[in-house]
Design a protein around this motif. Structure first.
Motif, short mmCIF file in Angstrom:
data_model
loop_
_atom_site.label_atom_id
_atom_site.label_comp_id
_atom_site.label_asym_id
_atom_site.label_seq_id
_atom_site.Cartn_x
_atom_site.Cartn_y
_atom_site.Cartn_z
N ASP A 247 0.83 -1.21 0.00
CA ASP A 247 0.00 0.00 0.00
C ASP A 247 0.86 1.25 0.00
O ASP A 247 0.50 2.26 -0.63
CB ASP A 247 -0.93 0.02 1.21
N GLN A 248 1.98 1.24 0.68
CA GLN A 248 2.87 2.40 0.70
C GLN A 248 3.47 2.65 -0.69
O GLN A 248 3.62 3.79 -1.11
CB GLN A 248 3.97 2.20 1.73
N VAL A 249 3.78 1.57 -1.39
CA VAL A 249 4.28 1.69 -2.76
C VAL A 249 3.20 2.29 -3.66
O VAL A 249 3.46 3.20 -4.46
CB VAL A 249 4.73 0.33 -3.30
N HIS A 250 1.98 1.76 -3.52
CA HIS A 250 0.88 2.29 -4.33
C HIS A 250 0.63 3.77 -4.01
O HIS A 250 0.41 4.58 -4.92
CB HIS A 250 -0.40 1.48 -4.07
N MET A 251 0.68 4.12 -2.76
CA MET A 251 0.48 5.51 -2.34
C MET A 251 1.53 6.42 -2.98
O MET A 251 1.21 7.49 -3.51
CB MET A 251 0.56 5.60 -0.81
N ALA A 252 2.78 6.01 -2.91
CA ALA A 252 3.86 6.81 -3.48
C ALA A 252 3.71 6.94 -4.99
O ALA A 252 3.85 8.04 -5.55
CB ALA A 252 5.21 6.18 -3.14
N ASP A 253 3.39 5.84 -5.66
CA ASP A 253 3.22 5.87 -7.11
C ASP A 253 2.02 6.74 -7.51
O ASP A 253 2.07 7.45 -8.52
CB ASP A 253 3.02 4.45 -7.65
N PHE A 254 0.96 6.65 -6.73
CA PHE A 254 -0.26 7.38 -7.06
C PHE A 254 -0.03 8.89 -7.04
O PHE A 254 -0.57 9.63 -7.86
CB PHE A 254 -1.37 7.01 -6.06
N TRP A 255 0.78 9.35 -6.07
CA TRP A 255 1.05 10.78 -5.95
C TRP A 255 2.39 11.18 -6.55
O TRP A 255 2.87 12.30 -6.34
CB TRP A 255 1.02 11.19 -4.47
N ASP A 256 3.01 10.31 -7.32
CA ASP A 256 4.30 10.61 -7.92
C ASP A 256 4.20 11.84 -8.82
O ASP A 256 4.93 12.82 -8.66
CB ASP A 256 4.78 9.40 -8.72
N ASP A 257 3.29 11.80 -9.80
CA ASP A 257 3.01 12.93 -10.68
C ASP A 257 4.26 13.51 -11.32
O ASP A 257 4.38 14.73 -11.50
CB ASP A 257 2.26 14.03 -9.91
N ASN A 258 5.19 12.65 -11.66
CA ASN A 258 6.42 13.09 -12.32
C ASN A 258 6.11 13.35 -13.80
O ASN A 258 5.78 12.42 -14.53
CB ASN A 258 7.50 12.01 -12.19
N PRO A 259 6.19 14.59 -14.26
CA PRO A 259 5.81 14.89 -15.64
C PRO A 259 6.79 14.38 -16.68
O PRO A 259 6.48 14.37 -17.88
CB PRO A 259 5.75 16.43 -15.66
N GLY A 260 7.99 13.95 -16.22
CA GLY A 260 8.97 13.47 -17.19
C GLY A 260 9.99 12.56 -16.54
O GLY A 260 11.15 12.93 -16.35
#
Length: 444
Positions: A247-260
């Motif tokens: 879940d922590q991995v999913h949370m981090a990925d979900f809010w990653d929002d890296n445009p590039g």
């Protein structure tokens, strides 16, 4: 049947099939959300940094809001005289019939395109809106009047935008890299230059200036004393990164929002794109507006209020970033603790303190709550198009609070930074909610 009779029959058929439902189509709040999403895709496709993207969205949504306010003066108040530097905005001619919803869509696109570049990037979309208006029976005079008013408002907003120091900062000196312990240096794999080191010079919209809400200094750099706050922060994030749950991995990925994100595999390098943090939050605005069944005008109002908060929050955070210029966890851990350690997320190219995403998320949540209400439970589906499963929240503030942990679990911000940034982001969001009088019947 003779050719003349065939022609008459065809004409009658086309006339009888002509629609007259343009209001149902063009006044649909979902259409405005789709229009924002279209700009979101243009911003993503043209590699704008999150900071610059916030500028694109703010001016575009303000233009749409000004059209709505002009068309509904009993419910909404213009932002002229409320936002820094915005003195006047074009008014609609008294004698003309204008479809203000259609004009708001066009004003948003015109300003969004003008500040985003390249020229013509949204022409295909505005052409489709025009065709939609004609196809669904908007009278030609109303089409022309609405398009002229949209152009006038867009011109007012663009004239205002050109005095925010953005062009001046394009030629400002780059951030100086040196080897002072604890100071920010470029990180792998991109090793990119520091992003927007002069963003504090951009004119704010609601804050008096970039330093109105000055954050406290971060813990002093100290990796030799194991009892120091700094060393404890370093080890806290390292240990968390070494034992992330699903879940922590999913949370981090979900809010990653890296445009590039730069992906490196052997000699192969390629970039994957996603919406940046402000783009993610504008998607949330659309989801929230749909959840509460907001009408067109309320939806535009919510977008504008949130985008203004995002704009000021980025200035607040970026000012602190380049005052303190602190090193990222990856840099410190690799140099002093473990050379092989890597954060779960790719470290973005700018200083660590304060956390931009935590700041702007808290600000957006406050502004959006003031526009659509507290305890709006929703499922955020905005990351599905990037292959990331949705997450559900009890409120917009609940989402912003989760973001605090997401950036920490991602390994790119110390926990103290996330906490402080969230607190000051709320302050910025509150300032937008309290200072701006947008709805006349209440002080939001």
């Amino acid at each position: 049947m003779k050719p003349l009779l065939i022609f008459i029959a065809a004409t009658l058929l086309l006339t009888s099939c002509k629609r007259s439902d343009y209001k149902a189509v063009l006044h649909d709040p979902a259409l405005f959300s789709r229009t924002v999403h279209e700009l979101n895709r243009v911003v993503m496709g043209n590699n704008f940094t999150p900071v610059v993207a916030s500028r694109n969205y703010a001016y575009a949504t303000v233009a749409a809001y000004e059209v709505v306010a002009a068309g509904n003066p009993k419910q909404y108040r213009s932002l002229a005289g409320q936002l820094n530097g915005l003195q006047t905005v074009a008014k609609p001619p008294v004698s003309q019939t204008i479809d203000f919803e259609y004009a708001a869509l066009l004003a948003f696109c015109k300003v969004g395109e003008a500040v985003t570049f390249p020229e013509g990037s949204l022409k295909y979309y505005t052409d489709s809106l025009h065709n939609m208006a004609v196809l669904h029976g908007m009278p030609p005079e109303v089409v022309n009047n609405s398009e002229a008013f949209a152009k006038a408002v867009a011109g007012s907003v663009m004239a205002w935008s050109k005095k925010d120091n953005y062009l001046k900062t394009r030629s400002a000196p780059k951030f100086a890299i040196n080897n002072i312990p604890g100071r920010w240096t470029p990180t792998p794999p991109l090793y990119g230059e520091a992003v927007e080191p002069h963003w504090s010079e951009i004119r704010t919209m609601v804050m008096h200036n970039a330093k109105e809400y000055s954050v406290p200094p971060p813990p002093p750099f100290n990796v030799t004393d194991k009892n120091s706050k700094y060393y404890q922060e370093v080890m806290y994030i390292k240990h968390a990164g070494d034992s992330l749950t699903h879940d922590q991995v999913h949370m981090a990925d979900f809010w990653d929002d890296n445009p590039g994100k730069l992906n490196v595999s052997g000699h192969l390098m390629f970039v994957t794109k996603k919406f940046s943090p402000p783009g993610h939050w504008l998607s949330i605005v659309g989801i929230g507006a749909k959840q509460v069944k907001a009408d067109f005008n309320t939806t535009v109002y919510a977008y504008a209020k949130t985008a203004i908060a995002l704009f000021d929050a980025f200035i607040e955070s970026w000012t602190a970033k380049y005052i303190y210029a602190t090193a990222r966890p990856e840099t410190v851990i690799n140099k002093y603790i473990d050379h092989e350690w890597r954060p779960h997320l790719q470290t973005p190219p700018f200083p660590e303190y304060t956390c931009g995403h935590c700041t702007i998320s808290a600000a957006a949540a406050e502004a959006l709550t003031s526009a659509l209400g507290d305890n709006v439970a929703y499922t955020d589906t905005s990351e599905l198009e990037f292959g990331i499963k949705s997450r559900s929240y009890k409120s917009f503030r609940d989402a912003a609070n989760e973001n605090v942990w997401a950036r920490f679990y991602g390994g790119i911000h110390f926990h103290n930074s996330c906490i402080v940034s969230n607190q000051y982001g709320k302050v910025v969001g509150d300032s937008v909610a309290i200072k701006l009088i947008m709805k006349k019947e209440s002080r939001d």
